[in-house]
Design an enzyme around this catalytic site. Structure first.
Site, PDB file in Angstrom:
ATOM      1  N   GLY A 126       0.849  -1.188   0.000  1.00  0.00           N
ATOM      2  CA  GLY A 126       0.000   0.000   0.000  1.00  0.00           C
ATOM      3  C   GLY A 126       0.881   1.233   0.000  1.00  0.00           C
ATOM      4  CB  SER A 127       2.476   3.154   2.728  1.00  0.00           C
ATOM      5  OG  SER A 127       1.271   3.575   3.347  1.00  0.00           O
ATOM      6  N   GLY A 137     -25.713  17.304  18.603  1.00  0.00           N
ATOM      7  CA  GLY A 137     -26.011  16.531  19.810  1.00  0.00           C
ATOM      8  C   GLY A 137     -26.488  15.133  19.477  1.00  0.00           C
ATOM      9  N   GLY A 138     -27.546  14.701  20.167  1.00  0.00           N
ATOM     10  CA  GLY A 138     -28.084  13.363  19.933  1.00  0.00           C
ATOM     11  C   GLY A 138     -28.520  13.146  18.493  1.00  0.00           C
ATOM     12  CD1 TRP A 172      -5.949  -1.689  -0.372  1.00  0.00           C
ATOM     13  CD2 TRP A 172      -8.045  -1.579   0.384  1.00  0.00           C
ATOM     14  NE1 TRP A 172      -5.999  -2.407   0.796  1.00  0.00           N
ATOM     15  CE2 TRP A 172      -7.285  -2.355   1.285  1.00  0.00           C
ATOM     16  CE3 TRP A 172      -9.398  -1.369   0.648  1.00  0.00           C
ATOM     17  CZ2 TRP A 172      -7.828  -2.923   2.433  1.00  0.00           C
ATOM     18  CZ3 TRP A 172      -9.945  -1.938   1.785  1.00  0.00           C
ATOM     19  CH2 TRP A 172      -9.166  -2.705   2.660  1.00  0.00           C
ATOM     20  CB  ILE A 173      -9.302  -1.145  -7.556  1.00  0.00           C
ATOM     21  CG1 ILE A 173      -7.945  -1.849  -7.470  1.00  0.00           C
ATOM     22  CG2 ILE A 173      -9.455  -0.380  -8.869  1.00  0.00           C
ATOM     23  CD1 ILE A 173      -6.757  -0.918  -7.378  1.00  0.00           C
ATOM     24  CB  THR A 174     -12.002   3.982  -6.286  1.00  0.00           C
ATOM     25  OG1 THR A 174     -11.492   4.183  -4.969  1.00  0.00           O
ATOM     26  CG2 THR A 174     -13.320   4.735  -6.436  1.00  0.00           C
ATOM     27  CD  GLU A 176      -5.991   9.666  -5.012  1.00  0.00           C
ATOM     28  OE1 GLU A 176      -5.243  10.616  -5.276  1.00  0.00           O
ATOM     29  OE2 GLU A 176      -7.077   9.476  -5.579  1.00  0.00           O
ATOM     30  NE  ARG A 206     -32.288  20.999  20.178  1.00  0.00           N
ATOM     31  CZ  ARG A 206     -33.202  20.153  20.628  1.00  0.00           C
ATOM     32  NH1 ARG A 206     -34.400  20.106  20.045  1.00  0.00           N
ATOM     33  NH2 ARG A 206     -32.934  19.356  21.640  1.00  0.00           N
TER      34      ARG A 206
END
Length: 387
Positions: free
Chosen positions: A139-140, A346-347, A164-166, A370, A275
């Protein structure tokens, strides 16, 4: 109900044409991307039709020469279009960036005959590309790749696995780095491989924590025959081609990251203004308004950084260090801003009723693809200390 008109373009742009392009992009985002992003991400649907629409609008070829079907736009403009797309739907913005990356090898290192033969089809809008460098064990350390292309008569036989091929399994063509010689970077070459090549198969897409509309898969090459005229550049030049592509691709990731961060910021600001707590909008509380101010400052700083690197590229100056800085800062910014957006809501930020949680999951990916951000720091450090 008719969609509201796109927001006015409040950007420094080099031409009226660029301004019109941004208006077109915002309109497409509002009509074609934003309304379906959440549902398609939840269902894991790949929006191939959206890419066809973008192709018809000329948005898949912006930084490439008009002579070959490109948009002839400077990178400064292309990246801002990419940012707008990513703000509406990151999977689409990233997909356009990957397609642009996959065209880089041919457009920059191909012969005149190769460009005339294949580039118009790749840039015409009907095709979608993918970039193949990573492997399960490299990878790297990209120079350690093992996928091998052996000469066989007037072509190559390719064997190995890419990871890891898009757009893996969905692309019409692959710009693939393969080993044609000795170990290390000098033994790597670049082949332009058709997506429908015999004996080329894709594994089941990875199950990811985000970006479910963007398929990421391994590719298996089991004796894939590739004609010798699909070698881009010279044998042994592939690693140089790969690094050149990544410098430009990292700017694409930076722009996508700022688009995502801007979307999260806009959501947080809108929520904070509506809110009510203790009888007034929560935006009136200093602690929260300071958080929004920091988020906005980080987004603007990231945008300025990637545009500065893009302008260096457009002027023919070295930009590798600046591209690494932009990728590092902008993706870290996206992670911080999306995390803060969840906090502002928040929630509700932790539920799927609002897109904040999706933005946060998607931001994590941008710190990895990348070149991880640790690799970006390594690249920057080497530029600073080399003699």
């Amino acid at each position: 109900m008719n969609a509201a008109p796109p927001k006015p373009v409040d950007r420094q742009l080099p031409s009226d044409e660029a301004r019109e392009l941004l208006v077109l992009t915002r309109d497409l985002v509002q009509r074609e991307l934003a309304p379906r992003a959440a549902a398609d991400e939840a269902a894991g649907r790949f929006p191939r039709d959206v890419f066809r629409t973008l192709g018809e609008a000329g948005l898949l070829s912006l930084p490439y020469p008009e002579a070959h079907g490109g948009g002839d736009q400077p990178y400064e403009v292309y990246l801002q279009v990419l940012e707008e797309l990513a703000a509406g739907w990151l999977a689409v913005g990233l997909g356009v960036s990957v397609h642009t990356l996959s065209c880089h090898a041919l457009a920059t290192f191909g012969s005149d005959e190769q460009r005339s033969r294949w580039l118009p089809g790749m840039l015409g809008g009907a095709q979608l590309g993918a970039y193949c460098l990573s492997e399960p064990q490299s990878g790297s350390d990209a120079a350690a790749l093992r996928t091998r292309a052996e000469r066989d008569g007037d072509g190559y036989l390719v064997n190995g696995t890419k990871a890891w091929i898009t757009h893996g399994g969905r692309a019409d063509f692959y710009s693939a780095m393969v080993r044609t010689g000795e170990d290390g970077p000098r033994g790597i070459s670049c082949l332009l491989i058709p997506g429908d090549a015999a004996n080329l198969t894709a594994a089941t897409p990875e199950h990811k924590m985000g970006m479910n509309s963007s398929p990421t898969a391994q590719l298996h090459f089991d004796g894939v025959r590739v004609d010798a005229d699909r070698l881009i550049g010279e044998e042994g030049q592939g690693f140089q081609i790969a690094l050149s592509a990544l410098d430009s691709g990292r700017l694409g990731i930076a722009a996508c990251a700022i688009g995502l961060a801007q979307a999260a910021l806009d959501l947080a600001v809108e929520y904070a203004q509506t809110r009510q707590q203790f009888g007034r909008p929560i935006a009136d509380f200093q602690g929260l308004s300071f958080m929004l101010a920091d988020m906005a400052t980080q987004v603007e700083a990231g945008r300025s950084l990637y545009l500065a690197a893009a302008r260096r590229r457009d002027h023919g100056l070295a930009f590798s260090k600046e591209a690494a800085m932009a990728k590092l800062f902008c993706t870290d910014t996206a992670m911080r801003v999306t995390t803060d957006a969840v906090q502002v809501l928040g929630g509700y930020g932790y539920t799927q009723d609002f897109p904040a949680e999706r933005y946060m999951r998607e931001a994590k990916m941008l710190q990895i693809v990348e070149g991880t951000n640790q690799i970006q720091r390594l690249v920057i450090g080497r530029h600073l200390t080399r003699s």
